[in-house]
Design a protein around this motif. Structure first.
Motif, PDB file in Angstrom:
ATOM      1  N   LEU A  27      -8.650   8.703 -63.873  1.00  0.00           N
ATOM      2  CA  LEU A  27      -9.420   8.068 -62.788  1.00  0.00           C
ATOM      3  C   LEU A  27     -10.231   6.890 -63.319  1.00  0.00           C
ATOM      4  CD1 LEU A  27     -10.613  11.236 -60.834  1.00  0.00           C
ATOM      5  CD2 LEU A  27      -8.722   9.710 -60.279  1.00  0.00           C
ATOM      6  N   THR A  28     -10.753   7.010 -64.535  1.00  0.00           N
ATOM      7  CA  THR A  28     -11.469   5.902 -65.166  1.00  0.00           C
ATOM      8  C   THR A  28     -10.522   4.742 -65.426  1.00  0.00           C
ATOM      9  OG1 THR A  28     -12.959   7.488 -66.208  1.00  0.00           O
ATOM     10  CG2 THR A  28     -12.951   5.263 -67.102  1.00  0.00           C
ATOM     11  N   TYR A  29      -9.308   5.041 -65.879  1.00  0.00           N
ATOM     12  CA  TYR A  29      -8.287   4.004 -66.109  1.00  0.00           C
ATOM     13  C   TYR A  29      -7.983   3.245 -64.817  1.00  0.00           C
ATOM     14  CZ  TYR A  29      -3.481   2.280 -66.174  1.00  0.00           C
ATOM     15  OH  TYR A  29      -2.366   1.521 -66.001  1.00  0.00           O
ATOM     16  N   ILE A  30      -7.856   3.971 -63.717  1.00  0.00           N
ATOM     17  CA  ILE A  30      -7.535   3.312 -62.442  1.00  0.00           C
ATOM     18  C   ILE A  30      -8.679   2.407 -61.994  1.00  0.00           C
ATOM     19  CG2 ILE A  30      -7.226   3.726 -59.976  1.00  0.00           C
ATOM     20  CD1 ILE A  30      -5.282   5.747 -60.531  1.00  0.00           C
ATOM     21  N   THR A  31      -9.916   2.883 -62.094  1.00  0.00           N
ATOM     22  CA  THR A  31     -11.037   2.040 -61.668  1.00  0.00           C
ATOM     23  C   THR A  31     -11.161   0.808 -62.550  1.00  0.00           C
ATOM     24  OG1 THR A  31     -12.567   3.403 -62.951  1.00  0.00           O
ATOM     25  CG2 THR A  31     -12.387   3.866 -60.596  1.00  0.00           C
ATOM     26  N   GLY A  71       2.299  11.848 -69.386  1.00  0.00           N
ATOM     27  CA  GLY A  71       3.571  11.156 -69.202  1.00  0.00           C
ATOM     28  C   GLY A  71       3.456   9.673 -69.474  1.00  0.00           C
ATOM     29  N   LYS A  72       4.609   9.012 -69.535  1.00  0.00           N
ATOM     30  CA  LYS A  72       4.619   7.564 -69.732  1.00  0.00           C
ATOM     31  C   LYS A  72       4.384   6.881 -68.389  1.00  0.00           C
ATOM     32  CE  LYS A  72       7.563   7.417 -73.751  1.00  0.00           C
ATOM     33  NZ  LYS A  72       8.721   6.810 -74.373  1.00  0.00           N
ATOM     34  N   ARG A  73       3.571   5.866 -68.415  1.00  0.00           N
ATOM     35  CA  ARG A  73       3.247   5.131 -67.186  1.00  0.00           C
ATOM     36  C   ARG A  73       4.288   4.048 -66.967  1.00  0.00           C
ATOM     37  NH1 ARG A  73      -3.103   5.213 -68.554  1.00  0.00           N
ATOM     38  NH2 ARG A  73      -3.481   7.254 -67.654  1.00  0.00           N
ATOM     39  N   LYS A  74       5.369   4.433 -66.289  1.00  0.00           N
ATOM     40  CA  LYS A  74       6.451   3.487 -66.072  1.00  0.00           C
ATOM     41  C   LYS A  74       6.621   3.085 -64.613  1.00  0.00           C
ATOM     42  CE  LYS A  74       9.740   7.298 -66.339  1.00  0.00           C
ATOM     43  NZ  LYS A  74      10.907   7.808 -67.025  1.00  0.00           N
ATOM     44  N   TYR A  75       5.847   3.662 -63.702  1.00  0.00           N
ATOM     45  CA  TYR A  75       5.901   3.277 -62.292  1.00  0.00           C
ATOM     46  C   TYR A  75       4.812   2.258 -62.015  1.00  0.00           C
ATOM     47  CZ  TYR A  75       8.960   7.269 -61.684  1.00  0.00           C
ATOM     48  OH  TYR A  75      10.001   8.151 -61.786  1.00  0.00           O
ATOM     49  N   THR A  76       5.185   1.181 -61.335  1.00  0.00           N
ATOM     50  CA  THR A  76       4.248   0.103 -61.054  1.00  0.00           C
ATOM     51  C   THR A  76       3.948   0.074 -59.563  1.00  0.00           C
ATOM     52  OG1 THR A  76       5.184  -1.164 -62.869  1.00  0.00           O
ATOM     53  CG2 THR A  76       3.861  -2.371 -61.280  1.00  0.00           C
ATOM     54  N   ILE A  77       2.673   0.046 -59.225  1.00  0.00           N
ATOM     55  CA  ILE A  77       2.236  -0.062 -57.837  1.00  0.00           C
ATOM     56  C   ILE A  77       1.543  -1.395 -57.677  1.00  0.00           C
ATOM     57  CG2 ILE A  77       0.653   0.863 -56.114  1.00  0.00           C
ATOM     58  CD1 ILE A  77       1.911   3.334 -58.404  1.00  0.00           C
ATOM     59  N   LYS A  78       2.028  -2.195 -56.728  1.00  0.00           N
ATOM     60  CA  LYS A  78       1.438  -3.504 -56.472  1.00  0.00           C
ATOM     61  C   LYS A  78       0.447  -3.382 -55.323  1.00  0.00           C
ATOM     62  CE  LYS A  78       5.313  -6.079 -58.196  1.00  0.00           C
ATOM     63  NZ  LYS A  78       5.863  -7.398 -58.269  1.00  0.00           N
ATOM     64  N   LEU A  79      -0.760  -3.854 -55.560  1.00  0.00           N
ATOM     65  CA  LEU A  79      -1.824  -3.783 -54.563  1.00  0.00           C
ATOM     66  C   LEU A  79      -2.459  -5.153 -54.401  1.00  0.00           C
ATOM     67  CD1 LEU A  79      -3.573  -0.529 -55.811  1.00  0.00           C
ATOM     68  CD2 LEU A  79      -2.023  -0.727 -53.891  1.00  0.00           C
ATOM     69  N   ASP A  80      -2.832  -5.468 -53.170  1.00  0.00           N
ATOM     70  CA  ASP A  80      -3.562  -6.711 -52.962  1.00  0.00           C
ATOM     71  C   ASP A  80      -5.058  -6.457 -53.125  1.00  0.00           C
ATOM     72  OD1 ASP A  80      -3.904  -5.258 -50.672  1.00  0.00           O
ATOM     73  OD2 ASP A  80      -3.527  -6.890 -49.289  1.00  0.00           O
ATOM     74  N   LYS A  81      -5.847  -7.488 -52.931  1.00  0.00           N
ATOM     75  CA  LYS A  81      -7.288  -7.437 -53.236  1.00  0.00           C
ATOM     76  C   LYS A  81      -8.022  -6.365 -52.417  1.00  0.00           C
ATOM     77  CE  LYS A  81     -11.201 -10.594 -53.460  1.00  0.00           C
ATOM     78  NZ  LYS A  81     -11.642 -11.979 -53.193  1.00  0.00           N
ATOM     79  N   SER A  82      -7.760  -6.306 -51.117  1.00  0.00           N
ATOM     80  CA  SER A  82      -8.473  -5.339 -50.279  1.00  0.00           C
ATOM     81  C   SER A  82      -8.044  -3.905 -50.586  1.00  0.00           C
ATOM     82  CB  SER A  82      -8.244  -5.647 -48.798  1.00  0.00           C
ATOM     83  OG  SER A  82      -6.871  -5.556 -48.487  1.00  0.00           O
ATOM     84  N   ASP A  83      -6.755  -3.705 -50.886  1.00  0.00           N
ATOM     85  CA  ASP A  83      -6.295  -2.370 -51.243  1.00  0.00           C
ATOM     86  C   ASP A  83      -6.900  -1.909 -52.564  1.00  0.00           C
ATOM     87  OD1 ASP A  83      -4.740  -2.097 -48.982  1.00  0.00           O
ATOM     88  OD2 ASP A  83      -2.931  -2.880 -49.937  1.00  0.00           O
ATOM     89  N   LYS A  84      -7.040  -2.826 -53.504  1.00  0.00           N
ATOM     90  CA  LYS A  84      -7.662  -2.469 -54.785  1.00  0.00           C
ATOM     91  C   LYS A  84      -9.106  -2.051 -54.583  1.00  0.00           C
ATOM     92  CE  LYS A  84      -7.125  -5.963 -57.476  1.00  0.00           C
ATOM     93  NZ  LYS A  84      -7.059  -6.841 -58.632  1.00  0.00           N
ATOM     94  N   ARG A  85      -9.820  -2.790 -53.738  1.00  0.00           N
ATOM     95  CA  ARG A  85     -11.219  -2.456 -53.470  1.00  0.00           C
ATOM     96  C   ARG A  85     -11.344  -1.074 -52.830  1.00  0.00           C
ATOM     97  NH1 ARG A  85     -13.172  -6.652 -49.983  1.00  0.00           N
ATOM     98  NH2 ARG A  85     -12.161  -8.221 -51.203  1.00  0.00           N
ATOM     99  N   LEU A  86     -10.461  -0.792 -51.869  1.00  0.00           N
ATOM    100  CA  LEU A  86     -10.479   0.502 -51.198  1.00  0.00           C
ATOM    101  C   LEU A  86     -10.123   1.619 -52.172  1.00  0.00           C
ATOM    102  CD1 LEU A  86     -10.748   2.058 -48.530  1.00  0.00           C
ATOM    103  CD2 LEU A  86      -8.319   1.681 -48.178  1.00  0.00           C
ATOM    104  N   LEU A  87      -9.153   1.372 -53.042  1.00  0.00           N
ATOM    105  CA  LEU A  87      -8.757   2.364 -54.036  1.00  0.00           C
ATOM    106  C   LEU A  87      -9.898   2.660 -55.007  1.00  0.00           C
ATOM    107  CD1 LEU A  87      -6.458   4.135 -55.152  1.00  0.00           C
ATOM    108  CD2 LEU A  87      -5.844   2.220 -56.622  1.00  0.00           C
ATOM    109  N   VAL A  88     -10.607   1.632 -55.427  1.00  0.00           N
ATOM    110  CA  VAL A  88     -11.738   1.828 -56.344  1.00  0.00           C
ATOM    111  C   VAL A  88     -12.819   2.666 -55.677  1.00  0.00           C
ATOM    112  CG1 VAL A  88     -13.634   0.635 -57.520  1.00  0.00           C
ATOM    113  CG2 VAL A  88     -11.314  -0.208 -57.754  1.00  0.00           C
TER     114      VAL A  88
END
Length: 144
Positions: free
Chosen positions: A78-82, A35-52
């Protein structure tokens, strides 16, 4: 692979719920990366670290089957997200609806699994760590 029939009358409600969740997960796995990636999720620094950290653990499950064409899209996603979340200047991650639902479901399943864990009295450090991690995952789940 041979298909087996299951008698729904002999399954407990919990087993039926698990099978339904698994079928939903398999359905969303097939749609990831298309699908097309049209949804945007905003994350701060700590959330990004936890997500990775969470995604790196999830990638370990798909590493063996990455060569399988069915899971190649999931592994690439999953590689794209990291890669995206590891960049310092990036605060947004773009996803399609199916990819967002896949991440939500993975987070929900891991929180559910951590909440069901039982520990002995002398495992208080592990119990505290798991409770803290499940609380962090719940907060991350609210961002999605």
């Amino acid at each position: 692979m041979k298909a087996t029939r299951v008698n729904p009358g002999t399954l407990s409600p919990m087993e039926m719920n698990n099978m339904s969740s698994m079928m939903g997960m398999m359905n969303s796995i097939q749609k990831i990366g298309k699908g097309k990636r049209k949804y945007t999720i905003k994350l701060d620094k700590s959330d990004k670290r936890l997500l990775v950290r969470f995604i790196n653990e999830a990638k370990k499950q798909f590493t063996d089957t990455a060569s399988n064409s069915q899971y190649a899209g999931v592994y690439n996603f999953l590689t794209y997200i990291t890669d995206t979340a590891s960049k310092k200047e990036t605060t947004e991650i773009k996803m399609s609806f199916e990819e967002q639902e896949f991440i939500k479901r993975m987070l929900q399943d891991s929180v559910r699994g951590m909440e069901k864990m039982q520990f002995f009295w002398y495992q208080f450090i592990r119990k505290f760590t798991v409770r803290m991690l499940s609380k962090q995952y719940r907060e991350l789940l609210k961002k999605f």
